[in-house]
Every structure is written in structure tokens, then in C-alpha cells.
Motif scaffolding. Structure first.
Motif, PDB file in Angstrom:
ATOM      1  N   LEU A  37       0.854  -1.254   0.003  1.00  0.00           N
ATOM      2  CA  LEU A  37      -0.197  -0.015  -0.030  1.00  0.00           C
ATOM      3  C   LEU A  37       0.982   1.383   0.191  1.00  0.00           C
ATOM      4  N   LEU A  38       1.823   1.348   0.895  1.00  0.00           N
ATOM      5  CA  LEU A  38       2.707   2.445   0.982  1.00  0.00           C
ATOM      6  C   LEU A  38       3.700   2.531  -0.371  1.00  0.00           C
ATOM      7  N   THR A  39       4.029   1.744  -0.934  1.00  0.00           N
ATOM      8  CA  THR A  39       4.799   1.823  -2.289  1.00  0.00           C
ATOM      9  C   THR A  39       3.853   2.260  -3.105  1.00  0.00           C
ATOM     10  N   ALA A  40       2.679   1.745  -3.368  1.00  0.00           N
ATOM     11  CA  ALA A  40       1.546   2.053  -4.436  1.00  0.00           C
ATOM     12  C   ALA A  40       1.326   3.379  -4.414  1.00  0.00           C
ATOM     13  N   LEU A  41       1.019   4.003  -3.046  1.00  0.00           N
ATOM     14  CA  LEU A  41       0.634   5.456  -2.836  1.00  0.00           C
ATOM     15  C   LEU A  41       1.811   6.321  -3.098  1.00  0.00           C
ATOM     16  N   ALA A  42       3.091   5.881  -2.633  1.00  0.00           N
ATOM     17  CA  ALA A  42       4.031   6.895  -3.060  1.00  0.00           C
ATOM     18  C   ALA A  42       4.289   6.792  -4.570  1.00  0.00           C
ATOM     19  N   GLY A  43       3.986   6.013  -5.379  1.00  0.00           N
ATOM     20  CA  GLY A  43       4.151   5.845  -6.801  1.00  0.00           C
ATOM     21  C   GLY A  43       3.008   6.834  -7.274  1.00  0.00           C
ATOM     22  N   VAL A  44       1.803   6.684  -6.908  1.00  0.00           N
ATOM     23  CA  VAL A  44       0.738   7.670  -7.428  1.00  0.00           C
ATOM     24  C   VAL A  44       1.401   9.267  -7.065  1.00  0.00           C
ATOM     25  N   VAL A  45       1.713   9.263  -5.803  1.00  0.00           N
ATOM     26  CA  VAL A  45       2.161  10.823  -5.445  1.00  0.00           C
ATOM     27  C   VAL A  45       3.293  11.104  -6.269  1.00  0.00           C
ATOM     28  N   GLY A  46       4.167  10.412  -6.454  1.00  0.00           N
ATOM     29  CA  GLY A  46       5.356  10.682  -7.496  1.00  0.00           C
ATOM     30  C   GLY A  46       4.853  11.063  -8.829  1.00  0.00           C
ATOM     31  N   LEU A  47       3.952  10.394  -9.384  1.00  0.00           N
ATOM     32  CA  LEU A  47       3.539  10.480 -10.484  1.00  0.00           C
ATOM     33  C   LEU A  47       2.596  11.921 -10.741  1.00  0.00           C
ATOM     34  N   SER A  48       1.786  12.122  -9.586  1.00  0.00           N
ATOM     35  CA  SER A  48       1.203  13.616  -9.306  1.00  0.00           C
ATOM     36  C   SER A  48       2.026  14.698  -9.380  1.00  0.00           C
ATOM     37  N   ILE A  49       3.111  14.719  -8.710  1.00  0.00           N
ATOM     38  CA  ILE A  49       3.946  15.932  -8.662  1.00  0.00           C
ATOM     39  C   ILE A  49       4.720  16.107  -9.764  1.00  0.00           C
ATOM     40  N   GLY A  50       5.217  14.669 -10.606  1.00  0.00           N
ATOM     41  CA  GLY A  50       5.727  14.819 -11.821  1.00  0.00           C
ATOM     42  C   GLY A  50       4.851  15.554 -12.906  1.00  0.00           C
ATOM     43  N   LEU A  51       3.736  15.268 -12.928  1.00  0.00           N
ATOM     44  CA  LEU A  51       2.644  15.781 -13.807  1.00  0.00           C
ATOM     45  C   LEU A  51       2.357  17.326 -13.411  1.00  0.00           C
ATOM     46  N   PHE A  52       2.226  17.589 -12.240  1.00  0.00           N
ATOM     47  CA  PHE A  52       2.069  18.898 -11.653  1.00  0.00           C
ATOM     48  C   PHE A  52       3.282  19.839 -12.355  1.00  0.00           C
ATOM     49  N   ILE A  53       4.747  19.573 -12.053  1.00  0.00           N
ATOM     50  CA  ILE A  53       5.814  20.150 -12.670  1.00  0.00           C
ATOM     51  C   ILE A  53       5.886  20.309 -14.120  1.00  0.00           C
ATOM     52  N   TYR A  54       5.340  19.005 -14.696  1.00  0.00           N
ATOM     53  CA  TYR A  54       5.389  19.318 -16.146  1.00  0.00           C
ATOM     54  C   TYR A  54       4.394  20.261 -16.777  1.00  0.00           C
ATOM     55  N   ASN A  55       3.071  20.244 -16.160  1.00  0.00           N
ATOM     56  CA  ASN A  55       2.017  20.925 -16.652  1.00  0.00           C
ATOM     57  C   ASN A  55       2.297  22.489 -16.228  1.00  0.00           C
ATOM     58  N   LYS A  56       3.270  22.759 -15.318  1.00  0.00           N
ATOM     59  CA  LYS A  56       3.421  24.124 -14.750  1.00  0.00           C
ATOM     60  C   LYS A  56       3.795  24.891 -15.817  1.00  0.00           C
ATOM     61  N   GLY A  57       5.043  24.376 -16.597  1.00  0.00           N
ATOM     62  CA  GLY A  57       5.764  25.051 -17.581  1.00  0.00           C
ATOM     63  C   GLY A  57       4.939  25.305 -18.952  1.00  0.00           C
ATOM     64  N   LYS A  58       3.866  24.372 -19.097  1.00  0.00           N
ATOM     65  CA  LYS A  58       3.382  24.023 -20.516  1.00  0.00           C
ATOM     66  C   LYS A  58       3.069  25.244 -21.275  1.00  0.00           C
ATOM     67  N   ASP A  59       2.209  26.200 -20.759  1.00  0.00           N
ATOM     68  CA  ASP A  59       1.544  27.328 -21.358  1.00  0.00           C
ATOM     69  C   ASP A  59       2.059  28.515 -21.068  1.00  0.00           C
ATOM     70  N   ASP A  60       3.647  28.735 -20.665  1.00  0.00           N
ATOM     71  CA  ASP A  60       4.469  29.746 -20.414  1.00  0.00           C
ATOM     72  C   ASP A  60       4.547  30.709 -21.451  1.00  0.00           C
ATOM     73  N   LYS A  61       4.010  31.924 -21.630  1.00  0.00           N
ATOM     74  CA  LYS A  61       4.201  32.687 -22.531  1.00  0.00           C
ATOM     75  C   LYS A  61       5.415  33.523 -22.556  1.00  0.00           C
ATOM     76  N   ASN A  62       6.168  33.646 -21.459  1.00  0.00           N
ATOM     77  CA  ASN A  62       7.401  34.292 -21.472  1.00  0.00           C
ATOM     78  C   ASN A  62       8.607  33.264 -21.071  1.00  0.00           C
ATOM     79  N   PRO A  63       9.216  32.424 -21.899  1.00  0.00           N
ATOM     80  CA  PRO A  63      10.215  31.385 -21.269  1.00  0.00           C
ATOM     81  C   PRO A  63      11.413  32.068 -20.982  1.00  0.00           C
TER      82      PRO A  63
END
Length: 68
Positions: A37-63
Motif C-alpha cells: 500500500l505504501l509503495t503504491a501510494l508513493a508511486g501515485v504521489v510521485g506521478l502527480s508531482i511529476g505531472l504538476f511540474i510538467y504542466n506548470k510550464g506548459k503554457d508559459d508565454k515568457n520562457p
């Protein structure tokens, strides 16, 4: 992909179930349910953090200039 959207929830469920089953079926220790359970939960949390970081700069108008 929108964070906590339909696609994110589907991928999170697939990730959770895959990690849980891999750890639960392949473990011979006494606390295999808790570890799985802890390993699976950590995997989902890591996936969510990675997607958050990936989508954060996706629509940046001033790179940043000269970014390599």
C-alpha cells in the motif's frame, strides 16, 4: 493532461493497481500488505508531482531567454 482530470485519475488507478500487485504478490514478509500500500501510494504521489511540474510550464508565454 489536466491535473486531477479524468485521464489523470485513470492513469493513477492503473499505476496504483500495478505497483500494489507487484509488491503484494512478490513479497514474502509478514507486513506485505502495508508495504504494498505504501509503495503504491508513493508511486501515485510521485506521478502527480511529476505531472504538476510538467504542466506548470506548459503554457508559459515568457520562457527564460537562452535556456538550454
Amino acid at each position: 493532461m489536466k491535473l486531477l482530470g479524468r485521464n489523470h485519475i485513470i492513469i493513477s488507478v492503473i499505476t496504483f493497481s500495478t505497483l500494489f500487485l507487484m509488491n503484494y504478490l512478490g513479497n514474502q514478509e509478514a507486513d506485505k500488505l502495508e508495504r504494498a500500500l505504501l509503495t503504491a501510494l508513493a508511486g501515485v504521489v510521485g506521478l502527480s508531482i511529476g505531472l504538476f511540474i510538467y504542466n506548470k510550464g506548459k503554457d508559459d508565454k515568457n520562457p527564460p531567454p537562452n535556456f538550454d
